[in-house]
Enzyme design. Structure first.
Site, PDB file in Angstrom:
ATOM      1  N   TYR A  55       0.835  -1.209   0.000  1.00 21.66           N
ATOM      2  CA  TYR A  55       0.000   0.000   0.000  1.00 21.66           C
ATOM      3  C   TYR A  55       0.868   1.257   0.000  1.00 21.66           C
ATOM      4  CZ  TYR A  55      -4.359  -2.433   0.053  1.00 21.66           C
ATOM      5  OH  TYR A  55      -5.415  -3.212  -0.360  1.00 21.66           O
ATOM      6  N   VAL A  62      -9.787   3.556  -5.188  1.00 21.06           N
ATOM      7  CA  VAL A  62      -9.421   4.092  -3.864  1.00 21.06           C
ATOM      8  C   VAL A  62      -8.396   5.223  -4.008  1.00 21.06           C
ATOM      9  CG1 VAL A  62      -9.901   1.883  -2.728  1.00 21.06           C
ATOM     10  CG2 VAL A  62      -7.602   2.317  -3.594  1.00 21.06           C
ATOM     11  N   ASP A  63      -8.148   5.647  -5.289  1.00 25.65           N
ATOM     12  CA  ASP A  63      -7.035   6.573  -5.544  1.00 25.65           C
ATOM     13  C   ASP A  63      -7.381   8.053  -5.332  1.00 25.65           C
ATOM     14  OD1 ASP A  63      -7.489   5.860  -9.097  1.00 25.65           O
ATOM     15  OD2 ASP A  63      -8.509   7.362  -7.862  1.00 25.65           O
ATOM     16  N   HIS A  75     -15.142   1.184  -2.149  1.00 31.03           N
ATOM     17  CA  HIS A  75     -14.040   0.336  -1.649  1.00 31.03           C
ATOM     18  C   HIS A  75     -13.073   1.112  -0.766  1.00 31.03           C
ATOM     19  CE1 HIS A  75     -14.712  -2.616  -5.233  1.00 31.03           C
ATOM     20  NE2 HIS A  75     -15.621  -2.766  -4.285  1.00 31.03           N
ATOM     21  N   CYS A 115      -9.599   1.008  17.364  1.00 28.11           N
ATOM     22  CA  CYS A 115     -10.685   1.969  17.704  1.00 28.11           C
ATOM     23  C   CYS A 115     -11.319   2.585  16.459  1.00 28.11           C
ATOM     24  CB  CYS A 115     -10.102   3.073  18.597  1.00 28.11           C
ATOM     25  SG  CYS A 115      -8.899   4.127  17.759  1.00 28.11           S
ATOM     26  N   GLY A 151     -14.466   1.874 -17.315  1.00 30.30           N
ATOM     27  CA  GLY A 151     -13.175   1.400 -16.820  1.00 30.30           C
ATOM     28  C   GLY A 151     -13.237   0.321 -15.779  1.00 30.30           C
ATOM     29  N   SER A 186     -13.854  -4.044 -15.076  1.00 29.18           N
ATOM     30  CA  SER A 186     -14.022  -5.392 -15.641  1.00 29.18           C
ATOM     31  C   SER A 186     -15.344  -5.995 -15.173  1.00 29.18           C
ATOM     32  CB  SER A 186     -12.855  -6.278 -15.187  1.00 29.18           C
ATOM     33  OG  SER A 186     -12.780  -6.268 -13.759  1.00 29.18           O
TER      34      SER A 186
HETATM   35  C1  BV8 Z   1     -17.931  -8.888   0.019  1.00 27.66           C
HETATM   36  C2  BV8 Z   1      -9.961  -2.263  -2.597  1.00 27.66           C
HETATM   37  C3  BV8 Z   1     -19.199 -10.006   1.683  1.00 27.66           C
HETATM   38  C4  BV8 Z   1      -8.628  -2.605  -2.066  1.00 27.66           C
HETATM   39  C5  BV8 Z   1     -10.974  -4.083  -3.851  1.00 27.66           C
HETATM   40  C6  BV8 Z   1     -18.117 -15.195  -6.288  1.00 27.66           C
HETATM   41  C7  BV8 Z   1     -19.181 -14.525  -6.864  1.00 27.66           C
HETATM   42  C8  BV8 Z   1     -19.548 -13.244  -6.452  1.00 27.66           C
HETATM   43  C9  BV8 Z   1     -18.834 -12.603  -5.459  1.00 27.66           C
HETATM   44  C10 BV8 Z   1     -17.776 -13.258  -4.905  1.00 27.66           C
HETATM   45  C11 BV8 Z   1     -17.405 -14.545  -5.295  1.00 27.66           C
HETATM   46  N1  BV8 Z   1     -16.337 -14.915  -4.558  1.00 27.66           N
HETATM   47  C12 BV8 Z   1     -16.012 -13.915  -3.715  1.00 27.66           C
HETATM   48  C13 BV8 Z   1     -16.893 -12.935  -3.909  1.00 27.66           C
HETATM   49  C14 BV8 Z   1     -16.946 -11.665  -3.212  1.00 27.66           C
HETATM   50  C15 BV8 Z   1     -15.859 -10.737  -3.727  1.00 27.66           C
HETATM   51  C16 BV8 Z   1     -15.817 -10.673  -5.233  1.00 27.66           C
HETATM   52  O1  BV8 Z   1     -16.645 -10.067  -5.864  1.00 27.66           O
HETATM   53  N2  BV8 Z   1     -14.797 -11.358  -5.804  1.00 27.66           N
HETATM   54  C17 BV8 Z   1     -14.663 -11.366  -7.252  1.00 27.66           C
HETATM   55  C18 BV8 Z   1     -13.171 -11.379  -7.617  1.00 27.66           C
HETATM   56  C19 BV8 Z   1     -15.384 -12.601  -7.797  1.00 27.66           C
HETATM   57  N3  BV8 Z   1     -16.246  -9.446  -3.213  1.00 27.66           N
HETATM   58  C20 BV8 Z   1     -15.849  -9.106  -1.977  1.00 27.66           C
HETATM   59  O2  BV8 Z   1     -15.124  -9.780  -1.281  1.00 27.66           O
HETATM   60  C21 BV8 Z   1     -16.414  -7.795  -1.474  1.00 27.66           C
HETATM   61  N4  BV8 Z   1     -16.950  -8.018  -0.158  1.00 27.66           N
HETATM   62  O3  BV8 Z   1     -18.491  -9.496  -0.866  1.00 27.66           O
HETATM   63  O4  BV8 Z   1     -18.202  -9.056   1.349  1.00 27.66           O
HETATM   64  C22 BV8 Z   1     -19.449  -9.838   3.125  1.00 27.66           C
HETATM   65  C23 BV8 Z   1     -20.718  -9.415   3.542  1.00 27.66           C
HETATM   66  C24 BV8 Z   1     -20.955  -9.299   4.880  1.00 27.66           C
HETATM   67  C25 BV8 Z   1     -19.931  -9.536   5.825  1.00 27.66           C
HETATM   68  C26 BV8 Z   1     -18.651  -9.920   5.389  1.00 27.66           C
HETATM   69  C27 BV8 Z   1     -18.403 -10.073   4.032  1.00 27.66           C
HETATM   70  C28 BV8 Z   1     -15.309  -6.766  -1.343  1.00 27.66           C
HETATM   71  C29 BV8 Z   1     -14.772  -6.434  -2.716  1.00 27.66           C
HETATM   72  C30 BV8 Z   1     -13.809  -5.252  -2.601  1.00 27.66           C
HETATM   73  C31 BV8 Z   1     -12.391  -5.738  -2.754  1.00 27.66           C
HETATM   74  N5  BV8 Z   1     -11.500  -4.586  -2.775  1.00 27.66           N
HETATM   75  N6  BV8 Z   1     -10.184  -3.025  -3.805  1.00 27.66           N
HETATM   76  C32 BV8 Z   1      -7.537  -2.083  -2.950  1.00 27.66           C
HETATM   77  O5  BV8 Z   1      -7.803  -1.390  -3.957  1.00 27.66           O
HETATM   78  O6  BV8 Z   1      -6.388  -2.375  -2.618  1.00 27.66           O
HETATM   79  S1  BV8 Z   1     -11.381  -4.765  -5.337  1.00 27.66           S
HETATM   80  C33 BV8 Z   1     -10.446  -4.165  -6.611  1.00 27.66           C
HETATM   81  O7  BV8 Z   1     -11.082  -4.680  -7.791  1.00 27.66           O
HETATM   82  C34 BV8 Z   1     -10.458  -2.667  -6.814  1.00 27.66           C
HETATM   83  O8  BV8 Z   1     -11.313  -1.956  -5.956  1.00 27.66           O
HETATM   84  C35 BV8 Z   1     -10.977  -2.543  -8.222  1.00 27.66           C
HETATM   85  O9  BV8 Z   1     -11.595  -1.346  -8.437  1.00 27.66           O
HETATM   86  C36 BV8 Z   1     -11.921  -3.660  -8.221  1.00 27.66           C
HETATM   87  C37 BV8 Z   1     -12.561  -4.024  -9.494  1.00 27.66           C
HETATM   88  O10 BV8 Z   1     -11.579  -4.055 -10.474  1.00 27.66           O
HETATM   89  P1  BV8 Z   1     -11.719  -2.958 -11.641  1.00 27.66           P
HETATM   90  O11 BV8 Z   1     -11.825  -1.620 -11.023  1.00 27.66           O
HETATM   91  O12 BV8 Z   1     -12.803  -3.377 -12.560  1.00 27.66           O
HETATM   92  O13 BV8 Z   1     -10.307  -3.048 -12.304  1.00 27.66           O
HETATM   93  P2  BV8 Z   1      -9.806  -4.159 -13.339  1.00 27.66           P
HETATM   94  O14 BV8 Z   1      -8.328  -4.013 -13.475  1.00 27.66           O
HETATM   95  O15 BV8 Z   1     -10.389  -5.483 -12.960  1.00 27.66           O
HETATM   96  O16 BV8 Z   1     -10.505  -3.737 -14.723  1.00 27.66           O
HETATM   97  C38 BV8 Z   1     -10.106  -2.542 -15.355  1.00 27.66           C
HETATM   98  C39 BV8 Z   1     -10.934  -2.455 -16.618  1.00 27.66           C
HETATM   99  O17 BV8 Z   1     -10.638  -1.216 -17.237  1.00 27.66           O
HETATM  100  C40 BV8 Z   1     -10.598  -3.544 -17.622  1.00 27.66           C
HETATM  101  O18 BV8 Z   1     -11.811  -4.100 -18.116  1.00 27.66           O
HETATM  102  C41 BV8 Z   1      -9.840  -2.821 -18.737  1.00 27.66           C
HETATM  103  O19 BV8 Z   1     -10.189  -3.319 -20.026  1.00 27.66           O
HETATM  104  C42 BV8 Z   1     -10.361  -1.419 -18.595  1.00 27.66           C
HETATM  105  N7  BV8 Z   1      -9.393  -0.373 -18.959  1.00 27.66           N
HETATM  106  C43 BV8 Z   1      -8.049  -0.368 -18.762  1.00 27.66           C
HETATM  107  N8  BV8 Z   1      -7.554   0.818 -19.202  1.00 27.66           N
HETATM  108  C44 BV8 Z   1      -8.606   1.546 -19.645  1.00 27.66           C
HETATM  109  C45 BV8 Z   1      -9.780   0.794 -19.482  1.00 27.66           C
HETATM  110  N9  BV8 Z   1     -10.996   1.248 -19.837  1.00 27.66           N
HETATM  111  C46 BV8 Z   1     -11.062   2.486 -20.357  1.00 27.66           C
HETATM  112  N10 BV8 Z   1      -9.982   3.264 -20.547  1.00 27.66           N
HETATM  113  C47 BV8 Z   1      -8.743   2.836 -20.202  1.00 27.66           C
HETATM  114  N11 BV8 Z   1      -7.682   3.631 -20.398  1.00 27.66           N
HETATM  115 ZN    ZN Z   2      -6.919   3.190  17.759  1.00 34.53          ZN
END
Ligand code: BV8
Ligand code: ZN
Length: 258
Positions: A71, A107-108, A136, A147, A204, A206
């Site tokens: 991070y 988160v940026d 997120h 805390c 932007g 996936s």
């Molecule tokens: C939760 C923060 C429950 C940290 C992130 C199976 C089915 C459904 C769900 C799940 C499953 N298995 C697990 C889950 C749940 C899981 C999930 O969805 N997993 C996925 C992988 C299947 N979700 C969770 O765990 C969430 N919590 O469900 O909790 C719960 C409920 C009650 C009590 C307890 C628990 C939490 C999810 C949040 C995770 N944190 N980030 C950090 O950033 O360090 S996720 C991370 O992925 C980022 O936030 C990011 O934003 C996010 C999504 O990715 P994208 O933003 O789409 O980025 P990516 O690179 O994938 O895609 C970029 C796209 O842009 C591409 O398509 C590309 O073509 C395009 N692109 C590139 N350049 C350009 C462009 N487009 C236009 N112009 C350009 N120039």
């Molecule tokens: Zn504290």
């Protein structure tokens, strides 16, 4: 630009101009042209690590120094980045029209920075502190694991997460990790906006990470339409009324008016 793209842009512009309520969902792709690596692309962040290795509470438990260093590295990188024309076009849309809710998975903090810059250019009041809805969390903030006190993150190369000044428990980035619940108020507001939107503009992302990726689905279920701007096809593309493939930094100003 192909005639087909020109027609698609005109169609997207018309849908958005006619919409009373708009919800925008952005992902890492809108920050790519600012130099912030995406998660799953060619040079995606996850390429070097698997999400499960770093962005989970278990990973932080297992190796806090590694997760913290990742991070801190990202914070240093983001500090060098600036909002791109895509962020600015979305900021102007939100500042100049009622009925626009901007939801980001990023988160940026670049949407908020773009809105502050646009507001001072327009001489209007700055964006709400809650703009945009950051489902997120935010990488520039730390949260105490004891805390829950929030503090601005301090860049640097300290070997591991610092202790909280109030209760000495370990600080962590104020982001939502895989397996962690999103803030119910924030995702709730985003879901409300999606249900009430005539158009969901998705840029932007996936569209793989839930519950954020479920937002466009809510708009569709409520009879709204989806406009997608993305470099590659996604699971949403087939459901989009208009799907534009190209860089959001170029396409968003064309659709929303530079
Ligand atoms: C939760 C923060 C429950 C940290 C992130 C199976 C089915 C459904 C769900 C799940 C499953 N298995 C697990 C889950 C749940 C899981 C999930 O969805 N997993 C996925 C992988 C299947 N979700 C969770 O765990 C969430 N919590 O469900 O909790 C719960 C409920 C009650 C009590 C307890 C628990 C939490 C999810 C949040 C995770 N944190 N980030 C950090 O950033 O360090 S996720 C991370 O992925 C980022 O936030 C990011 O934003 C996010 C999504 O990715 P994208 O933003 O789409 O980025 P990516 O690179 O994938 O895609 C970029 C796209 O842009 C591409 O398509 C590309 O073509 C395009 N692109 C590139 N350049 C350009 C462009 N487009 C236009 N112009 C350009 N120039
Ligand atoms: Zn504290």
């Amino acid at each position: 630009m192909t005639t087909e793209n020109r027609e698609q842009i005109a169609h997207a512009t018309e849908l958005l101009a006619d919409a009373r309520q708009i919800v925008v969902l952005t992902g890492a792709g809108v920050s790519a042209e600012s130099g912030v690596p995406t998660f799953r692309g060619e040079r995606g962040l996850w390429r070097s690590y698997r999400p499960e290795e770093l962005a989970t509470p278990e990973a932080f438990q297992r190796d806090p120094a590694l997760v913290w260093a990742w991070y801190q590295w990202r914070r240093g990188l983001i500090a060098q980045c600036a909002p791109n024309p895509g962020h600015h076009a979305l900021a102007r849309l939100a500042l100049q029209r009622d009925g626009v809710t901007l939801v980001t998975q990023n988160v940026d903090g670049l949407h908020h920075r773009a809105a502050r810059e646009e507001a001072s250019r327009l001489g209007s009041a700055g964006p709400e502190p809650a703009f945009p809805l950051e489902v997120h969390g935010a990488i520039h903030r730390d949260r105490c694991s004891g805390c829950s006190r929030l503090t601005e993150a301090i860049p640097g190369d300290d070997p591991g997460p610092p202790g909280c000044a109030t209760c000495a428990a370990q600080l962590r980035p104020d982001v939502v990790w895989f397996g962690e619940a999103l803030d119910p108020d924030v995702i709730g507001a985003a879901q409300q906006a999606a249900l009430g939107a005539d158009v969901c503009l998705v840029a932007g992302t996936s569209a793989l990470v839930y519950p954020a990726a479920g937002l466009p689905e809510l708009t569709l279920q409520a009879g709204g339409t989806v406009v997608e701007v993305n470099l590659d096809a996604t699971p949403l593309t087939a459901r989009a009324t208009v799907s534009l493939h190209g860089p959001s930094g170029e396409l968003l100003p064309l659709i929303l008016g530079a």
